[in-house]
Design a protein around this motif. Sequence first.
Motif, short mmCIF file in Angstrom:
data_model
loop_
_atom_site.label_atom_id
_atom_site.label_comp_id
_atom_site.label_asym_id
_atom_site.label_seq_id
_atom_site.Cartn_x
_atom_site.Cartn_y
_atom_site.Cartn_z
N GLN A 117 0.83 -1.20 0.00
CA GLN A 117 0.00 0.00 0.00
C GLN A 117 0.88 1.26 0.00
O GLN A 117 0.63 2.20 -0.76
N ARG A 118 1.91 1.26 0.83
CA ARG A 118 2.80 2.42 0.89
C ARG A 118 3.58 2.58 -0.40
O ARG A 118 3.82 3.71 -0.86
N HIS A 119 3.98 1.46 -0.99
CA HIS A 119 4.72 1.54 -2.25
C HIS A 119 3.85 2.10 -3.36
O HIS A 119 4.28 2.98 -4.12
N LEU A 120 2.63 1.61 -3.46
CA LEU A 120 1.72 2.12 -4.49
C LEU A 120 1.41 3.59 -4.29
O LEU A 120 1.21 4.34 -5.25
N ALA A 121 1.39 4.02 -3.04
CA ALA A 121 1.09 5.42 -2.74
C ALA A 121 2.18 6.36 -3.26
O ALA A 121 1.96 7.57 -3.37
N SER A 122 3.35 5.80 -3.59
CA SER A 122 4.43 6.64 -4.10
C SER A 122 4.23 7.01 -5.58
O SER A 122 4.92 7.87 -6.10
N TYR A 123 3.26 6.36 -6.24
CA TYR A 123 2.96 6.67 -7.63
C TYR A 123 1.89 7.75 -7.72
O TYR A 123 1.04 7.88 -6.82
N ASN A 124 1.91 8.51 -8.81
CA ASN A 124 0.83 9.48 -9.01
C ASN A 124 -0.42 8.77 -9.53
O ASN A 124 -0.38 7.59 -9.87
N SER A 125 -1.52 9.48 -9.58
CA SER A 125 -2.81 8.87 -9.94
C SER A 125 -2.81 8.30 -11.35
O SER A 125 -3.43 7.26 -11.61
N TRP A 126 -2.13 8.96 -12.27
CA TRP A 126 -2.07 8.44 -13.65
C TRP A 126 -1.34 7.11 -13.68
O TRP A 126 -1.80 6.15 -14.29
N ALA A 127 -0.19 7.05 -13.01
CA ALA A 127 0.58 5.81 -12.99
C ALA A 127 -0.20 4.70 -12.30
O ALA A 127 -0.15 3.53 -12.71
N LEU A 128 -0.94 5.04 -11.24
CA LEU A 128 -1.74 4.04 -10.53
C LEU A 128 -2.81 3.45 -11.43
O LEU A 128 -3.16 2.27 -11.31
N LEU A 129 -3.35 4.26 -12.31
CA LEU A 129 -4.33 3.75 -13.27
C LEU A 129 -3.66 2.71 -14.17
O LEU A 129 -4.26 1.67 -14.49
N GLY A 130 -2.42 2.97 -14.56
CA GLY A 130 -1.69 2.00 -15.36
C GLY A 130 -1.39 0.72 -14.60
O GLY A 130 -1.47 -0.37 -15.16
N VAL A 131 -1.05 0.86 -13.31
CA VAL A 131 -0.80 -0.33 -12.48
C VAL A 131 -2.05 -1.19 -12.40
O VAL A 131 -2.00 -2.42 -12.56
N GLU A 132 -3.19 -0.56 -12.18
CA GLU A 132 -4.44 -1.32 -12.13
C GLU A 132 -4.72 -2.00 -13.47
O GLU A 132 -5.18 -3.15 -13.52
N PHE A 133 -4.43 -1.30 -14.55
CA PHE A 133 -4.69 -1.82 -15.89
C PHE A 133 -3.90 -3.11 -16.14
O PHE A 133 -4.47 -4.12 -16.57
N ILE A 134 -2.59 -3.10 -15.87
CA ILE A 134 -1.80 -4.31 -16.15
C ILE A 134 -2.07 -5.39 -15.11
O ILE A 134 -2.01 -6.58 -15.43
N THR A 135 -2.40 -4.99 -13.87
CA THR A 135 -2.74 -5.99 -12.86
C THR A 135 -4.02 -6.71 -13.25
O THR A 135 -4.16 -7.92 -13.05
N THR A 136 -4.96 -5.99 -13.83
CA THR A 136 -6.19 -6.59 -14.31
C THR A 136 -5.91 -7.56 -15.47
O THR A 136 -6.53 -8.63 -15.57
N GLN A 137 -4.97 -7.19 -16.33
CA GLN A 137 -4.63 -8.07 -17.45
C GLN A 137 -3.98 -9.36 -16.97
O GLN A 137 -4.33 -10.46 -17.41
N LEU A 138 -3.02 -9.23 -16.05
CA LEU A 138 -2.22 -10.38 -15.62
C LEU A 138 -2.83 -11.12 -14.44
O LEU A 138 -2.38 -12.22 -14.10
N LYS A 139 -3.84 -10.53 -13.80
CA LYS A 139 -4.47 -11.11 -12.61
C LYS A 139 -3.43 -11.34 -11.51
O LYS A 139 -3.51 -12.29 -10.73
N SER A 140 -2.46 -10.43 -11.44
CA SER A 140 -1.36 -10.61 -10.48
C SER A 140 -0.70 -9.28 -10.18
O SER A 140 -0.13 -8.64 -11.09
N LEU A 141 -0.74 -8.86 -8.92
CA LEU A 141 -0.02 -7.67 -8.52
C LEU A 141 1.48 -7.94 -8.48
O LEU A 141 2.28 -7.06 -8.81
N VAL A 142 1.86 -9.16 -8.08
CA VAL A 142 3.28 -9.50 -8.00
C VAL A 142 3.93 -9.45 -9.38
O VAL A 142 5.00 -8.86 -9.56
N LEU A 143 3.28 -10.03 -10.37
CA LEU A 143 3.81 -9.98 -11.73
C LEU A 143 3.86 -8.55 -12.25
O LEU A 143 4.81 -8.14 -12.92
#
Length: 286
Positions: free
Chosen positions: A190-216
């Motif tokens: 949670q703290r690590h993700l908070a270091s990203y801006n909102s635009w980048a966080l949208l991208g993180v969610e996008f690829i996490t949704t594709q891969l079904k994996s936050l670790v990947l």
Amino acid sequence: MLQSLRVILARQAALSPRLCPALCSLDGACSGKRFYTPPNAERKKFYEHVSISQGEGGFEINLDRRKLRTPLGKVFVVPSEPLALAVATEWDSQKDTIKFFTMHLTTLCNTALDNPTQRNKEQLIKASLKFLDTDTICYRVEEPPGLVELQRNEWDPVLQWAEKRYDVLIGSSTSIMGPVIPPETKDVFQRHLASYNSWALLGVEFITTQLKSLVLSMSLVDRFLTVEKAVILSRLEEEYQIERWGNVEWAHDYDKHELCARTAAGTLFIHLCSSSSSIKHKLLQD
């Protein structure tokens, strides 16, 4: 200017050299209800020239002399010049017909600008963090032995990297309930993700949704994995079955390349949203 994009992106993002060609190489639809889906899949091309210009609050895309706008009518303004160049290249790559479903960067920018679900930064973080409880590489099978070994050999190194990188415990399980992720681990992510801006966080969610994996996804963002490798690891069981029973003609390859294109675009989006706002003029003369 647009001809210098690949050199600029390579210097700015330092991503896999095979990432950029994947961005518009396949007609892949964006997934996830929180991301815009173009109302019309295709439209006749209505412009000849694409350019970017610096405006109030960022960089704009110009189609001939008209400013590009979002689905809600806002001026299309992005926070960095590298991202503007990448989006401009998507538009410049269209032929006689605009294929909106190939323009993943444009879709992500539209979603960030219009924010159709009105989510704040905390909600964006939660959207990605929830995948940790059901992370693809944390769920293991007990049989067949070949797949058990494949998962261990391919997924364990990524888990070990993540645990060392973030100094956390993640683990794996053969239980249908999956592993129990310690609260401390979730707090670290949670703290690590908070270091990203909102635009980048949208991208993180996008690829996490594709891969079904936050670790990947984080392994990909941190450049531990390439896009191609992350996609293969997210489809490991399917790849195992294909190798054992054979490939369905064209269908499996299509799905894989489509997933690769979306994941590549999302990863590039994150890096370009996190890069400096402008590019030194001398780079444009390379």
